[in-house]
Design an enzyme around this catalytic site. Structure first.
Site, PDB file in Angstrom:
ATOM      1  N   HIS A  87      50.159   5.800  38.955  1.00 49.63           N
ATOM      2  CA  HIS A  87      49.448   5.154  37.760  1.00 49.63           C
ATOM      3  C   HIS A  87      49.149   3.837  37.919  1.00 49.63           C
ATOM      4  CE1 HIS A  87      53.760   4.326  36.289  1.00 49.63           C
ATOM      5  NE2 HIS A  87      53.075   3.280  35.701  1.00 49.63           N
TER       6      HIS A  87
ATOM      7  N   ASP B   6      53.817  11.345  39.891  1.00 46.81           N
ATOM      8  CA  ASP B   6      53.332  10.057  39.727  1.00 46.81           C
ATOM      9  C   ASP B   6      53.925   9.201  40.893  1.00 46.81           C
ATOM     10  OD1 ASP B   6      52.356   7.621  38.661  1.00 46.81           O
ATOM     11  OD2 ASP B   6      53.682   7.501  37.188  1.00 46.81           O
TER      12      ASP B   6
ATOM     13  N   GLY C  68      56.045  -3.410  34.306  1.00 45.63           N
ATOM     14  CA  GLY C  68      56.503  -3.987  35.740  1.00 45.63           C
ATOM     15  C   GLY C  68      57.432  -3.349  36.456  1.00 45.63           C
ATOM     16  N   ASN C  69      58.303  -2.391  35.802  1.00 48.22           N
ATOM     17  CA  ASN C  69      59.349  -1.933  36.291  1.00 48.22           C
ATOM     18  C   ASN C  69      58.903  -0.641  37.126  1.00 48.22           C
ATOM     19  OD1 ASN C  69      62.002  -2.939  34.098  1.00 48.22           O
ATOM     20  ND2 ASN C  69      62.215  -2.820  36.559  1.00 48.22           N
ATOM     21  N   SER C  70      57.720   0.130  36.780  1.00 50.70           N
ATOM     22  CA  SER C  70      57.248   1.152  37.329  1.00 50.70           C
ATOM     23  C   SER C  70      57.103   0.814  38.990  1.00 50.70           C
ATOM     24  CB  SER C  70      55.736   1.311  36.733  1.00 50.70           C
ATOM     25  OG  SER C  70      55.935   1.621  35.509  1.00 50.70           O
TER      26      SER C  70
END
Length: 266
Positions: free
Chosen positions: A114, A144, A213-215
């Site tokens: 994503h 994902d 932002g941690n994704s």
């Protein structure tokens, strides 16, 4: 600003003459009074505003506590910042930011699909300042996860733990780029496991609050190896209270292959 500059500035501010004050437009004072009233109103209406802001940034305290941690020191160089540009039409441009980690000396970056989906340009930045650009990536079917191939040399890497499945109660560390901060380390425990689709490993939660932002952050075990990839967050009820938790995909999906799909070779 140094002390001498500050003293000089204060001295300059004290040099207003009486005629300067008299000549100031009345509208200025009305605006100033209105601004002070608004600020005072906010202070009374939201007494916990400073607390709420500091609570949102609690991860900075834990990051400082983990600064010299051996696992963090070993893995941090392989964690990267990812920025993507998605353009739809002439005037509609979106910039997305997230985290990734490198598993090959020549550059193979694991992140979330994503983050890079429909990107016209992907920028990967290492902590030592090296930057790489790409438009190509592969995805793992039904999860994902995206893999970006770059052309680097002697890049820092992080190992994958493909052998051991992480267990509930295990202590893990994540390193990511929440809210614009870079290489932030957080530590917590693995919680529950959840089925998402037949034939795929179960995803799991971690009692770590994450932020935009941690994704794509790596989930690292006590052997300094990646056991999962952060992709989302969820609210769980724990002891009657709602608790924000990170959700992670097990690293074993990187070798998951299905009949009729190309899969991905590590």
């Amino acid at each position: 600003m140094n002390d001498d500059e500050l003293i000089n500035q204060e001295a300059d501010e004290e040099r207003f003459e009486d005629d300067e004050i008299v000549s100031t437009k009345p509208g200025y004072f009305r605006k100033l009074v209105a601004l002070l009233i608004i600020v005072a109103f906010m202070g009374f209406s939201v007494p916990n505003l400073p607390y709420l802001l500091s609570d949102k940034l609690n991860f900075l305290d834990q990051n400082r506590a983990l600064k010299e941690d051996d696992i963090v020191q070993q893995c941090k160089p392989a964690v990267v910042s990812i920025e993507t540009v998605v353009t739809e039409g002439l005037l509609n441009t979106e910039v997305k930011r997230g985290t990734g980690f490198n598993i090959s000396p020549t550059g193979r970056i694991i992140t979330n699909q994503h983050i890079v989906a429909n990107a016209s340009m992907i920028t990967i930045r290492f902590g030592d300042g090296r930057m790489y650009y790409s438009k190509q990536y592969k995805v793992i079917p039904d999860v994902d996860i995206a893999i970006i191939q770059i052309e680097g040399n002697a890049l820092p890497t992080i190992a994958l733990n493909m052998k051991d499945t992480v267990q509930s109660g295990a202590t893990v560390t994540i390193i990511g780029n929440p809210l614009g901060f870079e290489k932030i380390s957080q530590r917590g425990e693995v919680g529950r496991f959840y089925n998402i689709k037949n034939g795929l490993p179960q995803i799991f939660d971690i009692n770590i609050p994450i932020n935009p932002g941690n994704s794509g952050s790596p989930v690292i075990d006590n052997q300094a190896k990646v056991v999962g990839i952060i992709f989302a967050s969820t609210n769980l009820e724990v002891n009657g209270k709602s608790e924000l938790r990170a959700l992670a995909i097990p690293v074993q999906v990187l070798i998951q292959q299905k009949p009729g799909s190309p899969g991905f070779q590590l």
